[in-house]
Design a protein around this motif. Structure first.
Motif, PDB file in Angstrom:
ATOM      1  N   PHE A 187      36.210   7.578 -38.958  1.00 23.27           N
ATOM      2  CA  PHE A 187      37.638   7.689 -39.249  1.00 23.27           C
ATOM      3  C   PHE A 187      38.454   7.977 -37.991  1.00 23.27           C
ATOM      4  CE2 PHE A 187      38.203   7.584 -43.828  1.00 23.27           C
ATOM      5  CZ  PHE A 187      36.898   7.675 -44.276  1.00 23.27           C
ATOM      6  N   GLY A 188      39.682   7.450 -37.969  1.00 18.55           N
ATOM      7  CA  GLY A 188      40.646   7.848 -36.962  1.00 18.55           C
ATOM      8  C   GLY A 188      41.234   9.207 -37.317  1.00 18.55           C
ATOM      9  N   GLN A 189      42.050   9.739 -36.393  1.00 21.44           N
ATOM     10  CA  GLN A 189      42.605  11.087 -36.592  1.00 21.44           C
ATOM     11  C   GLN A 189      43.795  11.083 -37.533  1.00 21.44           C
ATOM     12  OE1 GLN A 189      42.212   9.384 -33.712  1.00 21.44           O
ATOM     13  NE2 GLN A 189      41.913  10.770 -31.984  1.00 21.44           N
ATOM     14  N   GLY A 190      44.335   9.918 -37.851  1.00 22.13           N
ATOM     15  CA  GLY A 190      45.445   9.823 -38.784  1.00 22.13           C
ATOM     16  C   GLY A 190      46.803   9.687 -38.114  1.00 22.13           C
ATOM     17  N   THR A 191      47.713   8.997 -38.782  1.00 24.11           N
ATOM     18  CA  THR A 191      49.116   8.898 -38.374  1.00 24.11           C
ATOM     19  C   THR A 191      49.950   9.506 -39.486  1.00 24.11           C
ATOM     20  OG1 THR A 191      48.830   6.889 -37.054  1.00 24.11           O
ATOM     21  CG2 THR A 191      51.044   7.340 -37.914  1.00 24.11           C
ATOM     22  N   THR A 192      50.700  10.566 -39.155  1.00 20.57           N
ATOM     23  CA  THR A 192      51.555  11.218 -40.144  1.00 20.57           C
ATOM     24  C   THR A 192      52.910  10.546 -40.149  1.00 20.57           C
ATOM     25  OG1 THR A 192      50.418  13.326 -39.834  1.00 20.57           O
ATOM     26  CG2 THR A 192      52.599  13.390 -40.861  1.00 20.57           C
ATOM     27  N   LEU A 193      53.303  10.040 -41.314  1.00 13.61           N
ATOM     28  CA  LEU A 193      54.571   9.324 -41.447  1.00 13.61           C
ATOM     29  C   LEU A 193      55.561  10.143 -42.265  1.00 13.61           C
ATOM     30  CD1 LEU A 193      56.237   6.716 -41.055  1.00 13.61           C
ATOM     31  CD2 LEU A 193      55.240   5.891 -43.200  1.00 13.61           C
ATOM     32  N   GLN A 194      56.728  10.333 -41.703  1.00 15.03           N
ATOM     33  CA  GLN A 194      57.819  10.973 -42.440  1.00 15.03           C
ATOM     34  C   GLN A 194      58.976   9.989 -42.501  1.00 15.03           C
ATOM     35  OE1 GLN A 194      58.448  15.258 -41.529  1.00 15.03           O
ATOM     36  NE2 GLN A 194      56.963  14.899 -39.911  1.00 15.03           N
ATOM     37  N   TYR A 227      48.217   8.287 -42.793  1.00 11.15           N
ATOM     38  CA  TYR A 227      47.513   7.012 -42.858  1.00 11.15           C
ATOM     39  C   TYR A 227      46.297   7.076 -41.935  1.00 11.15           C
ATOM     40  CZ  TYR A 227      51.552   5.265 -45.347  1.00 11.15           C
ATOM     41  OH  TYR A 227      52.543   5.080 -46.290  1.00 11.15           O
ATOM     42  N   PHE A 228      45.138   6.761 -42.484  1.00 10.36           N
ATOM     43  CA  PHE A 228      43.889   6.775 -41.724  1.00 10.36           C
ATOM     44  C   PHE A 228      43.317   5.375 -41.607  1.00 10.36           C
ATOM     45  CE2 PHE A 228      43.061  11.216 -41.195  1.00 10.36           C
ATOM     46  CZ  PHE A 228      43.580  11.853 -42.305  1.00 10.36           C
ATOM     47  N   CYS A 229      42.819   5.061 -40.416  1.00  8.17           N
ATOM     48  CA  CYS A 229      41.990   3.876 -40.293  1.00  8.17           C
ATOM     49  C   CYS A 229      40.534   4.337 -40.353  1.00  8.17           C
ATOM     50  CB  CYS A 229      42.248   3.154 -38.977  1.00  8.17           C
ATOM     51  SG  CYS A 229      41.897   4.136 -37.510  1.00  8.17           S
ATOM     52  N   ALA A 230      39.673   3.445 -40.761  1.00  2.00           N
ATOM     53  CA  ALA A 230      38.239   3.739 -40.817  1.00  2.00           C
ATOM     54  C   ALA A 230      37.493   2.457 -40.514  1.00  2.00           C
ATOM     55  CB  ALA A 230      37.845   4.275 -42.192  1.00  2.00           C
ATOM     56  N   GLY A 231      36.359   2.599 -39.840  1.00  2.00           N
ATOM     57  CA  GLY A 231      35.593   1.423 -39.474  1.00  2.00           C
ATOM     58  C   GLY A 231      34.109   1.586 -39.737  1.00  2.00           C
ATOM     59  N   THR A 282      42.065   1.781 -32.352  1.00  2.00           N
ATOM     60  CA  THR A 282      41.232   1.085 -31.376  1.00  2.00           C
ATOM     61  C   THR A 282      39.910   1.804 -31.197  1.00  2.00           C
ATOM     62  OG1 THR A 282      42.176   2.320 -29.528  1.00  2.00           O
ATOM     63  CG2 THR A 282      43.233   0.233 -30.098  1.00  2.00           C
ATOM     64  N   SER A 283      38.933   1.035 -30.757  1.00  2.00           N
ATOM     65  CA  SER A 283      37.599   1.573 -30.518  1.00  2.00           C
ATOM     66  C   SER A 283      37.005   0.904 -29.286  1.00  2.00           C
ATOM     67  CB  SER A 283      36.712   1.303 -31.733  1.00  2.00           C
ATOM     68  OG  SER A 283      35.364   1.610 -31.437  1.00  2.00           O
ATOM     69  N   SER A 284      36.054   1.583 -28.672  1.00  2.00           N
ATOM     70  CA  SER A 284      35.346   0.975 -27.545  1.00  2.00           C
ATOM     71  C   SER A 284      34.178   0.127 -28.043  1.00  2.00           C
ATOM     72  CB  SER A 284      34.840   2.057 -26.588  1.00  2.00           C
ATOM     73  OG  SER A 284      34.020   2.980 -27.278  1.00  2.00           O
ATOM     74  N   SER A 285      33.863   0.261 -29.334  1.00  2.00           N
ATOM     75  CA  SER A 285      32.758  -0.489 -29.921  1.00  2.00           C
ATOM     76  C   SER A 285      33.280  -1.543 -30.881  1.00  2.00           C
ATOM     77  CB  SER A 285      31.827   0.446 -30.690  1.00  2.00           C
ATOM     78  OG  SER A 285      31.354   1.478 -29.871  1.00  2.00           O
ATOM     79  N   ILE A 286      32.426  -2.512 -31.158  1.00  2.00           N
ATOM     80  CA  ILE A 286      32.766  -3.558 -32.117  1.00  2.00           C
ATOM     81  C   ILE A 286      32.545  -3.054 -33.532  1.00  2.00           C
ATOM     82  CG2 ILE A 286      31.996  -5.797 -33.005  1.00  2.00           C
ATOM     83  CD1 ILE A 286      31.450  -6.629 -30.133  1.00  2.00           C
ATOM     84  N   PHE A 287      33.498  -3.349 -34.411  1.00  2.00           N
ATOM     85  CA  PHE A 287      33.375  -2.963 -35.813  1.00  2.00           C
ATOM     86  C   PHE A 287      33.245  -4.192 -36.703  1.00  2.00           C
ATOM     87  CE2 PHE A 287      34.110   1.608 -36.434  1.00  2.00           C
ATOM     88  CZ  PHE A 287      34.214   1.977 -35.112  1.00  2.00           C
ATOM     89  N   ASN A 288      32.485  -4.046 -37.770  1.00  2.00           N
ATOM     90  CA  ASN A 288      32.306  -5.139 -38.717  1.00  2.00           C
ATOM     91  C   ASN A 288      33.303  -5.096 -39.865  1.00  2.00           C
ATOM     92  OD1 ASN A 288      30.070  -6.135 -37.311  1.00  2.00           O
ATOM     93  ND2 ASN A 288      28.718  -4.731 -38.371  1.00  2.00           N
ATOM     94  N   THR A 289      33.846  -3.912 -40.103  1.00  2.00           N
ATOM     95  CA  THR A 289      34.770  -3.701 -41.211  1.00  2.00           C
ATOM     96  C   THR A 289      35.842  -2.710 -40.787  1.00  2.00           C
ATOM     97  OG1 THR A 289      32.995  -4.002 -42.836  1.00  2.00           O
ATOM     98  CG2 THR A 289      34.985  -2.881 -43.595  1.00  2.00           C
ATOM     99  N   TRP A 290      37.086  -2.982 -41.189  1.00  2.00           N
ATOM    100  CA  TRP A 290      38.173  -2.029 -40.988  1.00  2.00           C
ATOM    101  C   TRP A 290      38.814  -1.718 -42.338  1.00  2.00           C
ATOM    102  CZ3 TRP A 290      39.374   0.465 -36.537  1.00  2.00           C
ATOM    103  CH2 TRP A 290      38.888  -0.072 -35.327  1.00  2.00           C
ATOM    104  N   LEU A 291      39.096  -0.441 -42.548  1.00  2.00           N
ATOM    105  CA  LEU A 291      39.753  -0.012 -43.781  1.00  2.00           C
ATOM    106  C   LEU A 291      40.955   0.843 -43.427  1.00  2.00           C
ATOM    107  CD1 LEU A 291      36.552   1.206 -45.666  1.00  2.00           C
ATOM    108  CD2 LEU A 291      37.691  -0.975 -45.977  1.00  2.00           C
ATOM    109  N   TRP A 292      41.977   0.774 -44.279  1.00  2.00           N
ATOM    110  CA  TRP A 292      43.144   1.636 -44.116  1.00  2.00           C
ATOM    111  C   TRP A 292      43.335   2.449 -45.390  1.00  2.00           C
ATOM    112  CZ3 TRP A 292      45.887   2.598 -39.761  1.00  2.00           C
ATOM    113  CH2 TRP A 292      45.671   1.730 -38.671  1.00  2.00           C
ATOM    114  N   TYR A 293      43.480   3.769 -45.210  1.00  2.00           N
ATOM    115  CA  TYR A 293      43.667   4.700 -46.313  1.00  2.00           C
ATOM    116  C   TYR A 293      45.005   5.425 -46.148  1.00  2.00           C
ATOM    117  CZ  TYR A 293      38.691   4.509 -47.657  1.00  2.00           C
ATOM    118  OH  TYR A 293      37.451   4.111 -48.089  1.00  2.00           O
ATOM    119  N   LYS A 294      45.548   5.876 -47.298  1.00  2.00           N
ATOM    120  CA  LYS A 294      46.722   6.750 -47.273  1.00  2.00           C
ATOM    121  C   LYS A 294      46.376   8.044 -48.004  1.00  2.00           C
ATOM    122  CE  LYS A 294      51.457   7.435 -48.750  1.00  2.00           C
ATOM    123  NZ  LYS A 294      52.349   7.303 -49.898  1.00  2.00           N
ATOM    124  N   GLN A 295      46.799   9.164 -47.423  1.00  2.00           N
ATOM    125  CA  GLN A 295      46.577  10.461 -48.042  1.00  2.00           C
ATOM    126  C   GLN A 295      47.916  11.126 -48.318  1.00  2.00           C
ATOM    127  OE1 GLN A 295      44.512  13.386 -45.629  1.00  2.00           O
ATOM    128  NE2 GLN A 295      43.715  14.415 -47.437  1.00  2.00           N
TER     129      GLN A 295
END
Lengths: 113, 114
Positions: free
Chosen positions: A103-110, A87-91, A24-37
């Motif tokens: 970038f978001g701070q990331g979600t670590t999935l196990q 998993y990172f979101c980016a806008g 989530t963001s307090s600002s409007i985004f034009n594009t959202w991306l999801w990455y995996k590391q």
């Protein structure tokens, strides 16, 4: 600088379970991306979203561009051990021509087999 | 296509030493970026470039310098290494146009300053 609020911070689930995470963001985004590391590697692009309300799938992954343009969601169905990673979101917040992302701070999935 | 390559993969520096992190891409992308990733944190933009000869500061540029003499290469220079620069550094590139926001990352350089 602005960052995206990504949650949850971490998840520990059983193989076969579904996973949901959001950004989530307090600002409007034009594009959202999801990455995996993967551990020890660089981020890899999973899904790109360009329109509010857009729902896009990539295999067992589904992502949505929130209708308010201030959030995005990623779901993983029937998780498997190789889904482990961060998993990172980016806008993209503006229409500038530099391609810069926030970038978001990331979600670590196990995943427990 | 090798994509985005980075060298070295690992490096240990002493305080005050200098080094250059190398980044190259073979996708003919105009846009290139340098990020640092600290443990448990997201990616923070250090510098970016929209084309050869054009660079600009990102969110955390202090202690770093960049140059972009060719489309392919975008080296990052640390002049006086400090412990606060211990991090993982990622280079990324993208192409202008509709998908300019789709950045492709290299494998990273893990730097320790002691």
């Amino acid at each position: 600088g602005q960052q995206l609020n990504q949650s949850p911070q971490s998840m520990f689930i059983q193989e076969g379970e579904d996973v949901s995470m959001n950004c989530t963001s307090s600002s409007i985004f034009n594009t959202w991306l999801w990455y995996k590391q993967d551990p020890g590697e660089g981020p890899v692009l999973l899904i790109a979203l360009y329109k509010a309300g857009e729902l896009t799938s990539n295999g067992r992954l589904t992502a949505q561009f929130g209708i308010t343009r201030k959030d995005s969601f990623l779901n993983i169905s029937a998780s498997i051990p190789s889904d482990v990673g961060i998993y990172f979101c980016a806008g993209q917040r503006s229409t500038s021509n530099t391609g810069k992302l926030i970038f978001g701070q990331g979600t670590t999935l196990q995943v427990k087999p | 296509n090798a994509g985005v390559t980075q060298t070295p993969k690992f490096r240990i520096l002493k305080i005050g030493q200098s080094m250059t992190l190398q980044c190259a891409q073979d996708m003919n992308h105009n846009y290139m970026y340098w990020y640092r990733q600290d443990p448990g944190m997201g990616l923070k933009l250090i510098y970016y470039s929209v084309g050869a000869g054009i660079t600009d500061k990102g969110e955390v540029p202090n202690g770093y310098n960049v140059s972009r003499s060719t489309t392919e290469d975008f080296p990052l220079r640390l002049e006086l290494a400090a412990p606060s620069q211990t991090s993982v550094y990622f280079c990324a590139s993208s192409s202008p146009g509709l998908v300019s926001y789709e950045q492709y990352f290299g494998p990273g350089t893990r730097l320790t300053v002691t």
